[in-house]
Each structure stands twice: as structure tokens, then as C-alpha cells.
Design a protein around this motif. Structure first.
Motif, PDB file in Angstrom:
ATOM      1  N   UNK A 102      -6.535  -3.421  -5.364  1.00 17.30           N
ATOM      2  CA  UNK A 102      -5.958  -4.565  -5.648  1.00 17.30           C
ATOM      3  C   UNK A 102      -4.672  -4.523  -5.375  1.00 17.30           C
ATOM      4  N   UNK A 103      -4.011  -3.203  -5.851  1.00 20.42           N
ATOM      5  CA  UNK A 103      -2.557  -3.035  -5.770  1.00 20.42           C
ATOM      6  C   UNK A 103      -2.100  -2.718  -4.514  1.00 20.42           C
ATOM      7  N   UNK A 104      -2.731  -1.927  -3.749  1.00 20.82           N
ATOM      8  CA  UNK A 104      -2.395  -1.618  -2.321  1.00 20.82           C
ATOM      9  C   UNK A 104      -2.993  -2.545  -1.422  1.00 20.82           C
ATOM     10  N   UNK A 105      -3.907  -3.633  -1.427  1.00 19.31           N
ATOM     11  CA  UNK A 105      -4.162  -4.904  -0.811  1.00 19.31           C
ATOM     12  C   UNK A 105      -3.160  -5.782  -0.983  1.00 19.31           C
ATOM     13  N   UNK A 106      -2.752  -5.854  -2.253  1.00 21.52           N
ATOM     14  CA  UNK A 106      -1.418  -7.077  -2.566  1.00 21.52           C
ATOM     15  C   UNK A 106      -0.288  -6.433  -1.831  1.00 21.52           C
ATOM     16  N   UNK A 107      -0.182  -5.213  -1.645  1.00 20.93           N
ATOM     17  CA  UNK A 107       1.388  -4.898  -1.026  1.00 20.93           C
ATOM     18  C   UNK A 107       0.971  -5.091   0.412  1.00 20.93           C
ATOM     19  N   UNK A 108      -0.242  -4.669   0.995  1.00 21.91           N
ATOM     20  CA  UNK A 108      -0.113  -5.030   2.404  1.00 21.91           C
ATOM     21  C   UNK A 108      -0.124  -6.500   2.765  1.00 21.91           C
ATOM     22  N   UNK A 109      -1.035  -7.263   1.880  1.00 20.84           N
ATOM     23  CA  UNK A 109      -0.752  -8.831   2.148  1.00 20.84           C
ATOM     24  C   UNK A 109       0.940  -9.347   2.341  1.00 20.84           C
ATOM     25  N   UNK A 110       1.602  -8.829   1.089  1.00 19.15           N
ATOM     26  CA  UNK A 110       2.740  -9.309   1.106  1.00 19.15           C
ATOM     27  C   UNK A 110       3.549  -8.822   2.158  1.00 19.15           C
ATOM     28  N   UNK A 111       3.435  -7.703   2.731  1.00 15.62           N
ATOM     29  CA  UNK A 111       4.003  -6.869   3.870  1.00 15.62           C
ATOM     30  C   UNK A 111       3.407  -7.479   5.184  1.00 15.62           C
ATOM     31  N   UNK A 112       2.528  -8.477   5.097  1.00 15.07           N
ATOM     32  CA  UNK A 112       1.783  -9.062   6.290  1.00 15.07           C
ATOM     33  C   UNK A 112       1.014  -8.138   7.154  1.00 15.07           C
ATOM     34  N   UNK A 113       0.451  -7.321   6.471  1.00 16.07           N
ATOM     35  CA  UNK A 113      -0.268  -5.978   6.965  1.00 16.07           C
ATOM     36  C   UNK A 113      -1.879  -6.465   6.984  1.00 16.07           C
ATOM     37  N   UNK A 114      -2.055  -7.769   7.533  1.00 18.09           N
ATOM     38  CA  UNK A 114      -3.298  -8.340   7.117  1.00 18.09           C
ATOM     39  C   UNK A 114      -4.533  -7.652   7.598  1.00 18.09           C
ATOM     40  N   UNK A 115      -4.521  -6.930   8.952  1.00 19.09           N
ATOM     41  CA  UNK A 115      -5.560  -6.120   9.343  1.00 19.09           C
ATOM     42  C   UNK A 115      -5.876  -4.944   8.481  1.00 19.09           C
ATOM     43  N   UNK A 116      -4.901  -4.098   8.078  1.00 21.41           N
ATOM     44  CA  UNK A 116      -5.016  -3.130   7.283  1.00 21.41           C
ATOM     45  C   UNK A 116      -5.551  -3.200   5.889  1.00 21.41           C
ATOM     46  N   UNK A 117      -5.146  -4.547   5.339  1.00 20.20           N
ATOM     47  CA  UNK A 117      -5.838  -4.990   4.116  1.00 20.20           C
ATOM     48  C   UNK A 117      -7.322  -5.434   4.324  1.00 20.20           C
ATOM     49  N   UNK A 118      -7.453  -6.092   5.369  1.00 18.66           N
ATOM     50  CA  UNK A 118      -8.968  -6.254   5.817  1.00 18.66           C
ATOM     51  C   UNK A 118      -9.524  -4.910   5.868  1.00 18.66           C
ATOM     52  N   UNK A 119      -9.352  -4.244   6.573  1.00 21.23           N
ATOM     53  CA  UNK A 119     -10.165  -2.889   6.786  1.00 21.23           C
ATOM     54  C   UNK A 119     -10.272  -2.127   5.457  1.00 21.23           C
ATOM     55  N   UNK A 120      -9.295  -2.393   4.510  1.00 17.85           N
ATOM     56  CA  UNK A 120      -9.529  -1.339   3.261  1.00 17.85           C
ATOM     57  C   UNK A 120     -10.531  -2.143   2.477  1.00 17.85           C
ATOM     58  N   UNK A 121     -10.548  -3.518   2.565  1.00 13.92           N
ATOM     59  CA  UNK A 121     -11.556  -4.137   1.759  1.00 13.92           C
ATOM     60  C   UNK A 121     -13.136  -3.995   2.262  1.00 13.92           C
TER      61      UNK A 121
END
Length: 255
Positions: A102-121
Motif C-alpha cells: 500500500x505504501x509503495x503503490x501509493x507513492x507510485x500513484x502520486x508520482x504518476x508511475x501508474x504502470x509500475x503500480x499496476x505491475x506491483x498489484x
């Protein structure tokens, strides 16, 4: 015969840079494919061996070496090691990994790293599905309860802690390595990701929660799944650079 004009130094450097970038990119692809293939083949081999006498004898030997007495309070090593391993094993638990995710995905979303966030999920969800699916297929019993220093819930093969920690920490390590400057930092991050995943797996055997082959299988399958995710992300990014797709990690150009 028509002679080609000689390249000046700047053009040569530009061409050499492009060739080096291409070589690095393709080397990374080949490495990911190799690691993924080795992981899958290793998992298949372990799954076959664990049902045979040699595999069961190896597991029993490792369990008796680490826990010579059928008592959770009498493991191999100094008195504090079992408590330390209990702390380490929580780094591969679904609750801790979920919190970190949750912490990493939230950081990635804030940074607009949406692909990285999706891959982690997808990585964690797929890891849970792989773990529970294969546990249901093999239905292997855990080590005897008198050897277990921690509570266990479901089947033994493969180790979910080893699998999920490998997927999560390797994926996050790759993400960090891609943006950090200098090879030393990249190597350090990847080394720490591997060490954490290895310690989590070792803790499961030390605490009597898993057989050794359960952990080896979890590491193998987790590494293969992490490499599959990296390959998917890499191919998607290539497509994005050509078509400016909305999932790209970098902000889309305005106008």
C-alpha cells in the motif's frame, strides 16, 4: 563503387551510444527470460523430487539439523536466533507485505508511475493465486506440529512466504534500480532485495513452518513470476513510447 562519407566524432559517439543502449536492453531481456525459464524448470524438478524418497530424506535431514529436538524452544543456534527469525519471517507475511505494498503503490500513484503500480498489484495478486493454487494441487502436509515454532494455516508446498517475498522485494528492487544513478547503487538495491527474500525463506525452514523444498520451490516460482512481470512491463513501455499510451509511467506530453 560509391564511397560512404566518413563519420565525424560526434556522429560516431551517438551511434555507439545507441548500439550500447540496444545491447543493454536486449541483454536484460535475455537475462529475464533465462531466469524465468530456470525458475519454472527448477520448480517442476522440485515438485517431482519432493514426492520421492530422496527428496523426503533431504527435507527430514534439514529439519533435524535445524531443530534437533521436537520442541519449538530448542532450535539450532544461540537463544536469540529463533526470536530473530520470527521477526524476519514476518517480512514475508501477507499482512506486512500488504502494508508495504500500500505504501509503495501509493507513492507510485502520486508520482504518476501508474504502470509500475499496476505491475506491483498484479505481481502480488498473481503471487497469492500461484501460492494458493499450487498448495491446493499438491496438498503437502507441513512438518510435524511439535517442530513448528509459529502457527501455520494451510498446505506446505510451495512456501507462500518465500514466493511472495521474492516477487515483492525483487519487483521493488528492479523499480528502484531503474531510476537510481550509478551501478553501485543498482547492485546494492538488488542485492538487498535478494538477501531479504532469502532470509524470509530460510526463516520458514528454521522455524519448522516449511520443508526445505517448499522454500526452494517458492523462491523458484517467485523469481519466474517476477521476471514475467518485468518482461510484460518492458514490452508495454516499448509500446507506450511509440503510441503514447495513457498507462505510461512518465507524464503524457501536454498539447
Amino acid at each position: 563503387m560509391r564511397a560512404f562519407p566518413p563519420l565525424d566524432r560526434s556522429e560516431f559517439n551517438r551511434l555507439a551510444g545507441r548500439l550500447l543502449t540496444l545491447a543493454r536492453s536486449e541483454l536484460a531481456l535475455l537475462t529475464a527470460l533465462f531466469v524465468g525459464a530456470v525458475g519454472v524448470l527448477t520448480f517442476i524438478e522440485i515438485a517431482d523430487d519432493m514426492t520421492e524418497a530422496d527428496g523426503r530424506a533431504f527435507d527430514a535431514m534439514v529439519l533435524r539439523a535445524l531443530r534437533p529436538h521436537a520442541d519449538p524452544g530448542h532450535a539450532w543456534g544461540p537463544w536469540w536466533l529463533e526470536e530473530a527469525m520470527a521477526d524476519v519471517t514476518s517480512l514475508g507475511g501477507i499482512s506486512v507485505l500488504g502494508l508495504f505494498a500500500v505504501a509503495v503503490i501509493g507513492f507510485l500513484v502520486i508520482q504518476r508511475k501508474r504502470l509500475s503500480a499496476l505491475m506491483l498489484v498484479i505481481g502480488l495478486a498473481g503471487g497469492v493465486a500461484l501460492s494458493e493454487g499450487f498448495k491446493g494441487i499438491f496438498e503437502r502436509e507441513r512438518p510435524p506440529a511439535e517442530y513448528q515454532a509459529v502457527d501455520t494455516l494451510n498446505a506446505s508446498f510451495p512456501s507462500g512466504h518465500a514466493l511472495l517475498s521474492t516477487v515483492f522485494y525483487l519487483t521493488v528492487g528492479v523499480m528502484l534500480a531503474r531510476v537510481l544513478p550509478g551501478n553501485r547503487l543498482k547492485v546494492w538495491v538488488m542485492a538487498m532485495a535478494l538477501i531479504i527474500a532469502m532470509l524470509v525463506g530460510l526463516s520458514r525452514v528454521y522455524l519448522g513452518a516449511h520443508w526445505a523444498t517448499d522454500v526452494f520451490a517458492g523462491w523458484s516460482l517467485g523469481a519466474a513470476w517476477a521476471m514475467a512481470l518485468w518482461l510484460a512491463a518492458h514490452l508495454i513501455e516499448r509500446f507506450q513510447r511509440r503510441h503514447h499510451a495513457p498507462l505510461q509511467d512518465e507524464p503524457a506530453p501536454v498539447g
